[in-house]
Scaffold this motif. Structure first.
Motif, PDB file in Angstrom:
ATOM      1  N   UNK A  64       1.139  -1.333   0.049  1.00  8.70           N
ATOM      2  CA  UNK A  64      -0.077  -0.062   0.002  1.00  8.70           C
ATOM      3  C   UNK A  64       0.925   1.476   0.145  1.00  8.70           C
ATOM      4  N   UNK A  65       2.089   0.887   0.259  1.00  9.19           N
ATOM      5  CA  UNK A  65       2.547   2.349   0.343  1.00  9.19           C
ATOM      6  C   UNK A  65       3.183   2.392  -0.468  1.00  9.19           C
ATOM      7  N   UNK A  66       3.655   1.630  -1.283  1.00 16.14           N
ATOM      8  CA  UNK A  66       3.677   1.339  -2.877  1.00 16.14           C
ATOM      9  C   UNK A  66       2.437   2.388  -4.074  1.00 16.14           C
ATOM     10  N   UNK A  67       1.862   1.950  -3.871  1.00 14.32           N
ATOM     11  CA  UNK A  67       0.673   2.083  -3.944  1.00 14.32           C
ATOM     12  C   UNK A  67       0.063   4.128  -3.916  1.00 14.32           C
ATOM     13  N   UNK A  68       0.587   3.976  -2.806  1.00 13.39           N
ATOM     14  CA  UNK A  68       0.547   5.612  -2.946  1.00 13.39           C
ATOM     15  C   UNK A  68       1.860   6.323  -3.439  1.00 13.39           C
ATOM     16  N   UNK A  69       2.648   5.566  -3.043  1.00 15.60           N
ATOM     17  CA  UNK A  69       3.667   6.087  -3.700  1.00 15.60           C
ATOM     18  C   UNK A  69       3.402   6.699  -5.359  1.00 15.60           C
ATOM     19  N   UNK A  70       3.523   5.507  -5.461  1.00 14.71           N
ATOM     20  CA  UNK A  70       2.800   5.407  -7.095  1.00 14.71           C
ATOM     21  C   UNK A  70       1.934   6.865  -7.623  1.00 14.71           C
ATOM     22  N   UNK A  71       0.961   7.055  -6.772  1.00 10.93           N
ATOM     23  CA  UNK A  71      -0.085   7.874  -6.796  1.00 10.93           C
ATOM     24  C   UNK A  71       0.249   9.780  -6.650  1.00 10.93           C
ATOM     25  N   UNK A  72       1.834   9.763  -5.541  1.00  9.12           N
ATOM     26  CA  UNK A  72       1.921  10.808  -5.428  1.00  9.12           C
ATOM     27  C   UNK A  72       2.549  11.569  -6.315  1.00  9.12           C
ATOM     28  N   UNK A 213      -5.432  -0.271  -6.168  1.00 12.10           N
ATOM     29  CA  UNK A 213      -6.176   0.578  -7.601  1.00 12.10           C
ATOM     30  C   UNK A 213      -6.187   1.704  -7.105  1.00 12.10           C
ATOM     31  N   UNK A 214      -7.289   1.516  -5.566  1.00  9.24           N
ATOM     32  CA  UNK A 214      -7.829   2.697  -4.759  1.00  9.24           C
ATOM     33  C   UNK A 214      -6.686   3.689  -4.006  1.00  9.24           C
ATOM     34  N   UNK A 215      -5.926   3.010  -3.599  1.00 12.88           N
ATOM     35  CA  UNK A 215      -5.078   4.045  -2.663  1.00 12.88           C
ATOM     36  C   UNK A 215      -4.266   4.426  -3.527  1.00 12.88           C
ATOM     37  N   UNK A 216      -3.790   4.398  -4.748  1.00 10.25           N
ATOM     38  CA  UNK A 216      -2.933   5.189  -5.430  1.00 10.25           C
ATOM     39  C   UNK A 216      -3.702   6.881  -5.654  1.00 10.25           C
ATOM     40  N   UNK A 238       5.585  11.720   3.286  1.00  8.16           N
ATOM     41  CA  UNK A 238       6.158  11.294   4.322  1.00  8.16           C
ATOM     42  C   UNK A 238       4.329  11.337   5.539  1.00  8.16           C
ATOM     43  N   UNK A 239       3.991  12.052   5.166  1.00 10.39           N
ATOM     44  CA  UNK A 239       2.119  11.919   5.543  1.00 10.39           C
ATOM     45  C   UNK A 239       1.731  10.954   5.352  1.00 10.39           C
ATOM     46  N   UNK A 240       1.352  10.419   4.010  1.00 10.17           N
ATOM     47  CA  UNK A 240       0.957   9.203   3.396  1.00 10.17           C
ATOM     48  C   UNK A 240       1.147   7.443   4.086  1.00 10.17           C
ATOM     49  N   UNK A 241       2.927   8.026   5.002  1.00  8.16           N
ATOM     50  CA  UNK A 241       2.987   6.299   5.371  1.00  8.16           C
ATOM     51  C   UNK A 241       3.096   6.352   6.845  1.00  8.16           C
ATOM     52  N   UNK A 386       8.748   7.911 -11.149  1.00 11.07           N
ATOM     53  CA  UNK A 386       9.091   8.141  -9.528  1.00 11.07           C
ATOM     54  C   UNK A 386       9.724   9.481  -9.459  1.00 11.07           C
ATOM     55  N   UNK A 387      11.088   9.761  -9.906  1.00 11.30           N
ATOM     56  CA  UNK A 387      12.418  11.170  -9.580  1.00 11.30           C
ATOM     57  C   UNK A 387      12.653  10.264  -8.359  1.00 11.30           C
ATOM     58  N   UNK A 388      12.247  11.185  -6.817  1.00  8.31           N
ATOM     59  CA  UNK A 388      12.698  10.663  -5.810  1.00  8.31           C
ATOM     60  C   UNK A 388      12.543  10.041  -5.362  1.00  8.31           C
ATOM     61  N   UNK A 389      11.166   9.944  -5.585  1.00  8.68           N
ATOM     62  CA  UNK A 389      10.882   9.119  -5.013  1.00  8.68           C
ATOM     63  C   UNK A 389      10.540   7.366  -5.234  1.00  8.68           C
ATOM     64  N   UNK A 390      11.341   7.249  -6.538  1.00  5.76           N
ATOM     65  CA  UNK A 390      11.879   6.096  -6.696  1.00  5.76           C
ATOM     66  C   UNK A 390      12.070   4.951  -5.574  1.00  5.76           C
ATOM     67  N   UNK A 391      11.669   3.534  -6.107  1.00  3.13           N
ATOM     68  CA  UNK A 391      12.165   2.668  -4.459  1.00  3.13           C
ATOM     69  C   UNK A 391      13.972   2.860  -4.951  1.00  3.13           C
ATOM     70  N   UNK A 392      14.473   2.490  -3.786  1.00  3.19           N
ATOM     71  CA  UNK A 392      15.888   2.510  -3.479  1.00  3.19           C
ATOM     72  C   UNK A 392      15.706   0.392  -3.014  1.00  3.19           C
TER      73      UNK A 392
END
Length: 423
Positions: A64-72, A213-216, A238-241, A386-392
């Motif tokens: 779900x964190x990955x889903x939120x990250x994709x949308x942001x 799908x919904x979270x993103x 960070x807030x979405x985390x 993803x830019x700066x939000x890409x998965x490390x």
């Protein structure tokens, strides 16, 4: 509005402004399908499979964190990104499987509403099935007052479920030392064939496609407040985390509470529960009418809330499937609901049980899950998207490992179901 003003507005938004999207999603982790699985697990094996719920919840938080990250990061939901990244037949295929999954999701959710109405008001199951169309339309009507109203309504249902199980646990009086140990420590019970089957059911049904799908999509209600720079996107994430961890921790506690209650109320008395209405009918004589009534009310709240979010997720997928926003959103919502109500009503008339239909819906979801998780992990690991939000590197390792577990266990679950049907 100028960029500088947008940045200022976003930076001044309070922590509470960002809470909501994940709580909307969290009801999918305490839906009627999970109730059936946890009830059987607790009544059959006591507290032994509690650690499986903990493991499944950790995987769910990651996805779900990955889903939120994709949308942001992209400003688009998972369905839209699949259409963009896979513009040809592969994208149509992926979204077609997602559409089937949405129908299967809605099937499980509204069956919970129908069963609860049947238990509370003795409404025939087939009639209750057709009454479920009104609950979603009523809540989604609140959208005209702003989506925050929908989120708050769903949050009220989540609170109802949580309070219901606080009452259930107080009445059941579980062994809390055993509970704490079983939540964190795996045990040999998992090597029992039936226990493994149930455990895979818990894991396979926890990370559900419609929640991704919904979270993103929902995080964009916060992103649109002026996330225009890497810094403001990072703050939003960070807030979405916090939103995600808090909401899914609540879902983990509710799922655990269902199993704990089943263990304390049924397993310790040698009773095996394999259906939701059976649990309701058994709780009354064991713990009193208040326990049975609380159980049914919590089930109704679970079904109404999760069917609402399921319909919202279905709308997101269908909009992307047709490449543009439908002119009449109401028609899409009614279509999604009718597509599940009519087959379910026919099946019930032919003497199918709600539990068998719930199992069928979970199998369909298991089959679709890899087609949602693999593109999600792949896209969130793409720096161009993803830019700066890409998965490390650490996140990529965890994400692909979790994906391997999800895909492997779902395949194993389907194989076992196949052998069971042949046998």
């Amino acid at each position: 509005m100028s960029t500088s003003v947008q940045k200022t507005l976003n930076s001044e938004r309070s922590f509470w402004f960002f809470l909501g999207p994940a709580f909307l999603v969290s009801v999918g982790y305490m839906d009627p399908g999970n109730w059936a699985t946890s009830l059987e697990a607790g009544s059959r094996y006591g507290y032994d499979l509690l650690w499986v719920i903990t493991l499944a919840s950790l995987v769910a938080i990651l996805m779900q964190l990955l889903s939120a990250k994709l949308g942001i990061a992209t400003g688009k939901n998972l369905a839209q990104m699949i259409r963009i990244q896979h513009p040809g037949r592969s994208g149509t295929f992926l979204l077609s499987t997602a559409a089937v999954a949405m129908v299967a999701t809605d099937l499980a959710e509204f069956l919970g509403v129908a069963v609860a109405l049947n238990l509370l008001f003795d409404i025939p199951l087939v009639v209750a099935i057709f009454l479920t169309i009104f609950d979603v339309l009523l809540i989604l009507w609140l959208e005209r007052f702003g989506f925050r109203w929908v989120e708050m309504t769903i949050l009220a249902f989540v609170a109802t479920i949580g309070l219901g199980y606080i009452v259930e646990l107080w009445l059941a009086q579980p062994q809390w030392l055993d509970v704490a140990h079983s939540m964190l420590v795996p045990n040999a019970t998992i090597f029992d064939t039936t226990a493994l089957f149930i455990a895979m059911g818990i894991l396979g049904a926890t990370v559900m496609p419609h929640n991704l799908y919904l979270h993103s999509h929902q995080v964009m209600t916060r992103r649109q407040s002026g996330v225009v720079t890497p810094a403001t996107r990072l703050r939003c994430y960070r807030m979405m985390k916090w939103d995600t961890v808090l909401a899914l921790t609540a879902a983990w506690l509710v799922n655990s509470a269902i199993l704990i209650m089943a263990s304390a109320a049924f397993h310790e008395k040698g009773l095996l529960i394999t259906d939701i209405d059976e649990a309701y009918k058994t709780l009354g004589p064991l713990l009193g009418s208040a326990a049975a009534l609380t159980f049914a009310i919590a089930l109704l709240a679970s079904g109404v809330a999760s069917s609402t979010t399921g319909t919202l997720a279905g709308q997101i997928v269908f909009e992307s499937f047709f490449k543009k926003r439908p002119v009449n959103i109401l028609k899409i919502r009614v279509f999604i609901r009718l597509a599940t109500m009519i087959p379910a009503a026919v099946a019930i008339l032919m003497s199918a049980t709600p539990l068998s239909l719930l199992v069928l819906s979970q199998v369909i979801l298991s089959m679709q899950l890899p087609f949602a998780v693999v593109p999600l992990v792949k896209m969130t690991s793409n720096p161009h998207l993803m830019g700066d939000l890409v998965n490390d590197l650490k996140t990529r390792i965890m994400a692909w490992s979790a994906t391997g577990i999800i895909v492997g266990l779902n395949i194993w679950l389907l194989v076992m179901l196949g052998f069971e049907s042949i046998g």
